[in-house]
Design a protein around this motif. Sequence first.
Motif, short mmCIF file in Angstrom:
data_model
loop_
_atom_site.label_atom_id
_atom_site.label_comp_id
_atom_site.label_asym_id
_atom_site.label_seq_id
_atom_site.Cartn_x
_atom_site.Cartn_y
_atom_site.Cartn_z
N ASP A 190 0.53 7.74 -0.68
CA ASP A 190 -0.50 7.18 0.02
C ASP A 190 -0.77 8.01 1.19
O ASP A 190 -0.21 8.85 1.73
CB ASP A 190 -0.15 5.58 0.45
N ASP A 191 -2.25 7.76 1.78
CA ASP A 191 -2.58 8.44 2.81
C ASP A 191 -3.65 7.70 3.74
O ASP A 191 -4.71 7.24 3.27
CB ASP A 191 -3.43 9.80 2.51
N ILE A 192 -3.06 7.28 4.76
CA ILE A 192 -3.83 6.22 5.62
C ILE A 192 -5.11 6.82 6.39
O ILE A 192 -5.79 5.95 6.87
CB ILE A 192 -3.01 5.64 6.63
N TYR A 193 -5.17 8.21 6.39
CA TYR A 193 -6.54 8.80 6.84
C TYR A 193 -7.55 9.06 5.81
O TYR A 193 -8.45 9.53 6.39
CB TYR A 193 -5.99 10.06 7.54
N ARG A 225 0.66 -1.33 -0.33
CA ARG A 225 0.21 0.23 -0.11
C ARG A 225 0.92 1.09 -0.05
O ARG A 225 0.45 2.28 -0.64
CB ARG A 225 -0.96 0.03 1.12
N HIS A 226 1.95 1.10 0.58
CA HIS A 226 2.91 2.42 0.76
C HIS A 226 3.55 2.66 -0.60
O HIS A 226 4.09 3.65 -0.77
CB HIS A 226 4.07 2.05 1.61
N ASN A 227 3.34 1.78 -1.77
CA ASN A 227 3.96 2.13 -3.07
C ASN A 227 2.88 2.58 -3.84
O ASN A 227 3.09 2.33 -5.14
CB ASN A 227 4.57 0.63 -3.47
N THR A 228 1.84 3.24 -3.41
CA THR A 228 0.90 3.81 -4.16
C THR A 228 1.36 4.96 -5.31
O THR A 228 0.93 4.79 -6.35
CB THR A 228 -0.34 4.41 -3.39
N GLY A 229 2.32 5.52 -5.01
CA GLY A 229 2.84 6.58 -5.87
C GLY A 229 3.54 5.97 -6.85
O GLY A 229 3.56 6.42 -8.08
N PHE A 230 4.31 4.83 -6.61
CA PHE A 230 5.23 4.23 -7.66
C PHE A 230 4.06 3.47 -8.69
O PHE A 230 4.25 3.71 -9.94
CB PHE A 230 5.74 3.10 -7.01
N GLY A 262 0.70 19.96 6.16
CA GLY A 262 1.63 19.21 6.99
C GLY A 262 1.70 17.72 6.15
O GLY A 262 1.28 17.39 5.23
N ASP A 263 2.54 17.10 7.03
CA ASP A 263 2.92 15.67 6.53
C ASP A 263 1.98 14.46 6.94
O ASP A 263 1.84 13.51 6.52
CB ASP A 263 4.18 15.45 7.01
N GLY A 264 1.05 14.95 7.66
CA GLY A 264 -0.04 13.85 8.04
C GLY A 264 0.69 12.60 8.58
O GLY A 264 -0.27 11.49 8.70
N GLY A 265 1.87 12.64 9.21
CA GLY A 265 2.34 11.51 9.90
C GLY A 265 3.34 10.70 8.92
O GLY A 265 3.39 9.59 9.04
N HIS A 266 3.19 11.18 7.43
CA HIS A 266 3.87 10.37 6.36
C HIS A 266 5.34 10.73 6.64
O HIS A 266 5.56 11.88 6.34
CB HIS A 266 2.90 10.58 5.09
N PHE A 292 -7.22 -1.10 10.39
CA PHE A 292 -6.03 -1.98 10.77
C PHE A 292 -5.77 -1.76 12.15
O PHE A 292 -6.01 -0.65 12.78
CB PHE A 292 -4.76 -1.31 9.86
N GLU A 293 -4.56 -2.65 12.55
CA GLU A 293 -4.20 -2.64 14.03
C GLU A 293 -3.02 -1.93 14.15
O GLU A 293 -2.74 -0.97 14.79
CB GLU A 293 -3.96 -4.06 14.42
N LYS A 294 -1.97 -2.18 13.47
CA LYS A 294 -0.50 -1.62 13.39
C LYS A 294 -0.30 -0.83 12.13
O LYS A 294 -0.51 -1.56 11.09
CB LYS A 294 0.44 -2.76 13.58
N LYS A 295 -0.23 0.31 12.14
CA LYS A 295 -0.01 1.31 11.09
C LYS A 295 1.14 0.75 10.08
O LYS A 295 0.95 0.73 8.98
CB LYS A 295 0.32 2.82 11.27
#
Length: 186
Positions: A92-95, A20-25, A108-112, A138-141
């Motif tokens: 990607d944005d988890i929020y 999921r973290h590779n959405t930009g790619f 802001g970076d939104g925690g990214h 999800f349980e663990k980000k």
Amino acid sequence: MGKFLIIGLGNPGKIYKKTRHNTGFMILDKISKNYSFCFLKKKLGFVSKFNYKEKIIFFLKPSTYINCSGKSVKYWMKKERILLENILVISDDIYLDLGTFRLKGKGGDGGHNGLKNIEKEIGTSHYARLRFGIKRNFEKKTDYVLGNWKNEELNLINPKLDLAMKIVFSFIKDGLKNTMNMFNNQ
């Protein structure tokens, strides 16, 4: 003739390709497939140069891993003399709900950690960013963002990649404000 730098955030390597973290790619890969160009391994990233409507576009997938993306962005901005207002970072944005987009000109970076590092390296948070929602339960980000997409999620997001491509080219052709007005409520 204007120059643009479009950055898709992600992590290099096969182990991360379907995360999921590779959405930009993923979005940049969709654009490269649609326009039949490829990425070449260069300093601090995988890069492709593309001409579009009398503009030069550099597509960049940093090879520095997501948490150090700013080093690659800063290098390519300076090397190609690309103005801050002509960069767009895709992450990607988890929020944000799964498959939704948010285009902004600053923030802001939104925690990214990738966005946090870009801000640190280029010295400002005033750059355009296109955030793609990956939110689910999800349980663990960290486990979630580095986890692979599930088939049902891919079925939902694959059509959204076409919309992301339209947003990118609208940003280049029509500018940030017009593109925000056209796409932020979709």
